[in-house]
Design an enzyme around this catalytic site. Structure first.
Site, short mmCIF file in Angstrom:
data_model
loop_
_atom_site.label_atom_id
_atom_site.label_comp_id
_atom_site.label_asym_id
_atom_site.label_seq_id
_atom_site.Cartn_x
_atom_site.Cartn_y
_atom_site.Cartn_z
N CYS A 99 -2.26 -1.59 -10.70
CA CYS A 99 -1.24 -2.26 -11.38
C CYS A 99 -1.49 -3.46 -12.12
O CYS A 99 -0.76 -4.05 -12.67
CB CYS A 99 -0.49 -2.80 -9.80
SG CYS A 99 -0.04 -1.40 -8.72
N HIS A 242 4.06 -8.48 -11.62
CA HIS A 242 4.15 -6.87 -11.18
C HIS A 242 5.06 -6.81 -10.01
O HIS A 242 5.14 -7.63 -9.20
CB HIS A 242 2.60 -6.58 -10.89
CG HIS A 242 2.71 -5.36 -9.89
ND1 HIS A 242 3.26 -4.20 -10.47
CD2 HIS A 242 2.01 -4.87 -8.91
CE1 HIS A 242 3.38 -3.16 -9.61
NE2 HIS A 242 2.42 -3.63 -8.67
N ASN A 272 8.34 -0.13 -7.73
CA ASN A 272 6.96 -0.28 -8.20
C ASN A 272 6.52 0.83 -8.98
O ASN A 272 6.07 1.68 -8.63
CB ASN A 272 6.19 -0.67 -6.86
CG ASN A 272 4.77 -0.94 -7.30
OD1 ASN A 272 4.24 -0.80 -8.49
ND2 ASN A 272 3.80 -1.49 -6.17
O1 UT7 Z 1 1.64 -2.36 -6.53
C1 UT7 Z 1 0.15 -2.64 -5.76
C2 UT7 Z 1 0.43 -3.78 -4.87
N1 UT7 Z 1 1.14 -3.26 -3.82
C3 UT7 Z 1 1.75 -4.12 -2.91
O2 UT7 Z 1 1.77 -5.43 -3.06
C4 UT7 Z 1 2.69 -3.45 -1.78
C5 UT7 Z 1 2.08 -4.50 -0.56
N2 UT7 Z 1 2.52 -4.30 0.63
C6 UT7 Z 1 3.79 -4.21 1.10
O3 UT7 Z 1 4.84 -4.35 0.23
C7 UT7 Z 1 4.39 -3.90 2.52
O4 UT7 Z 1 3.26 -4.03 3.22
C8 UT7 Z 1 5.28 -2.77 2.85
C9 UT7 Z 1 6.66 -2.83 2.35
C10 UT7 Z 1 4.32 -1.50 2.32
C11 UT7 Z 1 5.26 -2.58 4.36
O5 UT7 Z 1 5.90 -3.82 4.90
P1 UT7 Z 1 5.30 -4.53 6.23
O6 UT7 Z 1 6.30 -5.66 6.35
O7 UT7 Z 1 4.03 -5.17 5.80
O8 UT7 Z 1 5.31 -3.65 7.28
P2 UT7 Z 1 4.17 -3.02 8.26
O9 UT7 Z 1 3.31 -2.22 7.25
O10 UT7 Z 1 3.63 -4.12 8.91
O11 UT7 Z 1 5.14 -2.12 9.23
C12 UT7 Z 1 5.91 -2.86 10.04
C13 UT7 Z 1 6.68 -1.63 10.81
C14 UT7 Z 1 5.85 -0.40 11.19
O12 UT7 Z 1 6.42 0.21 12.50
P3 UT7 Z 1 5.89 -0.52 13.85
O13 UT7 Z 1 4.32 -0.09 13.81
O14 UT7 Z 1 5.95 -2.03 13.81
O15 UT7 Z 1 6.62 0.22 14.93
C15 UT7 Z 1 5.90 0.58 10.34
O16 UT7 Z 1 5.71 2.00 10.88
O17 UT7 Z 1 7.58 -0.97 9.82
C16 UT7 Z 1 7.31 0.40 9.67
N3 UT7 Z 1 7.81 0.89 8.59
C17 UT7 Z 1 8.97 1.57 8.01
N4 UT7 Z 1 10.13 1.37 8.88
C18 UT7 Z 1 10.98 1.84 8.13
C19 UT7 Z 1 6.88 1.13 7.67
N5 UT7 Z 1 7.50 1.57 6.49
C20 UT7 Z 1 8.82 1.76 6.78
C21 UT7 Z 1 10.05 2.28 6.14
N6 UT7 Z 1 10.78 2.42 6.91
N7 UT7 Z 1 9.76 2.70 5.05
#
Ligand code: UT7
Length: 315
Positions: A99, A242, A272
């Site tokens: 990225c 980005h 993204n």
């Molecule tokens: O481009 C290169 C750089 N990339 C980035 O900068 C991306 C960085 N990461 C992110 O943008 C975020 O980490 C995500 C959007 C991918 C995830 O958001 P988060 O607030 O960090 O969520 P998390 O991974 O901590 O997950 C929280 C909860 C989990 O459920 P439990 O374990 O709390 O029950 C996940 O399973 O959200 C759940 N979850 C979802 N729920 C509904 C993860 N993805 C989804 C989804 N829909 N799509």
């Protein structure tokens, strides 16, 4: 941008997710998918439009750099394919810093120009992330989209124009948080099943550690680039980051005490698109009349590697 629009509603039918979660946690409402298209085809479209916009023909180019982490081939490289289709006769190379690709490649282009080895360099950032996306993994498939953008850098005598400073860096200790295998390493090298398993080459990401990385890496990159340009955040007209996640962009606005309107955002419509996201944003800003001569911009990229960087540019 490719035409097909992948909405949150469609994703709700593929994985256990919903529009509310995606919008709240990422800011993304839809992304574009390049159905049946190669990465080079997207890149070629962007390159042709950039030449047209600059009023140049392909014979003006001394070098073409393509950034992509979703290439069509290991060989030939994307840049050579596009060079041929454009009818350019110049050096061509691919770069992959995920990225951060556009930021890294812009610095390379600027360095070639400043040391006198090139007068005109085109950077094309083209990605078809849909080909490496696991549409059973809700943690990644809601984020990613396809697209391409291109920028042309040319030599000038005006020292207060163009790229004023840059900062590039990497923290490979976080590599495991965002990776894609190109060729699997096998104990049994002839394991055909593994080679034929498309899932083996899907993008895998641990979202939370990547967000933690961006929390220090993005401000560090911006700080360093501003410092090297002898500027403060208050003197910047636009930050073009980005487009990874709206929450990350909000952190930048808060940290630098910038009004949100100064941070360009289009991830709600395109998601993204890895290295393509910054030139796509710049192209859209230019089309919408937001960019004017004399303005100063900071572009910052971050992602797989984990790489990060920023440059300050005066138009
Ligand atoms: O481009 C290169 C750089 N990339 C980035 O900068 C991306 C960085 N990461 C992110 O943008 C975020 O980490 C995500 C959007 C991918 C995830 O958001 P988060 O607030 O960090 O969520 P998390 O991974 O901590 O997950 C929280 C909860 C989990 O459920 P439990 O374990 O709390 O029950 C996940 O399973 O959200 C759940 N979850 C979802 N729920 C509904 C993860 N993805 C989804 C989804 N829909 N799509």
């Amino acid at each position: 941008m490719p035409e097909f629009v992948l909405t949150n509603d469609i994703l709700e039918q593929l994985v256990d997710t919903n529009d509310e979660w995606i919008v709240k946690r990422t800011g993304i409402r839809e992304r574009r998918i390049a159905k049946g298209m190669h990465t080079w085809e997207l890149g070629l479209r962007a390159a042709e439009r950039a030449l047209e916009d600059a009023g140049l023909t392909a014979d003006a180019l001394d070098m073409i750099i393509v950034t992509t982490c979703s290439p069509d081939f290991f060989s030939p490289i994307e840049a050579s394919v596009i060079q041929d289709k454009l009818g350019a006769k110049c050096a061509a190379m691919d770069m992959n810093t995920c990225c951060s690709g556009f930021v890294y490649a812009s610095d390379v282009a600027d360095s070639f120009i400043k040391c006198g080895k090139a007068k005109t360099v085109m950077v094309i950032s083209a990605e078809t992330l849909s080909r490496v996306t696991d549409y059973t993994d809700r943690g990644t498939c809601v984020l990613l989209g396809d697209g391409a953008g291109a920028a042309i850098y040319t030599a000038t005598e005006e020292t207060d124009k163009g790229i004023l400073s840059s900062f590039l860096s990497s923290d490979g200790s976080g590599a495991e948080y965002l990776y894609m295998e190109a060729l699997p390493v096998e104990q049994e090298p002839l394991s055909a099943e593994r080679f034929c398993d498309p899932k083996a080459r899907f993008l895998k990401m641990a979202g939370a550690p990547v967000v933690r990385f961006t929390a220090w890496a993005v401000p560090k990159a911006i700080d360093e680039a501003l410092h090297r340009a002898g500027l403060t955040a208050a003197e910047i007209d636009w930050v073009v980051p980005h487009q990874a996640n709206l929450r990350i962009l909000d952190v930048i606005a808060k940290k630098y005490n910038l009004p949100k309107e100064k941070i360009y955002v289009n991830l709600d419509r395109f998601g993204n698109t890895s290295s393509a996201s910054i030139p796509l944003a710049l192209a859209e800003m230019r089309q919408n009349g937001l960019l004017h001569e004399g303005q100063t911009l900071v572009c910052t990229g971050f992602g797989g590697g984990l790489t990060y960087g920023a440059f300050v540019i005066r138009l």
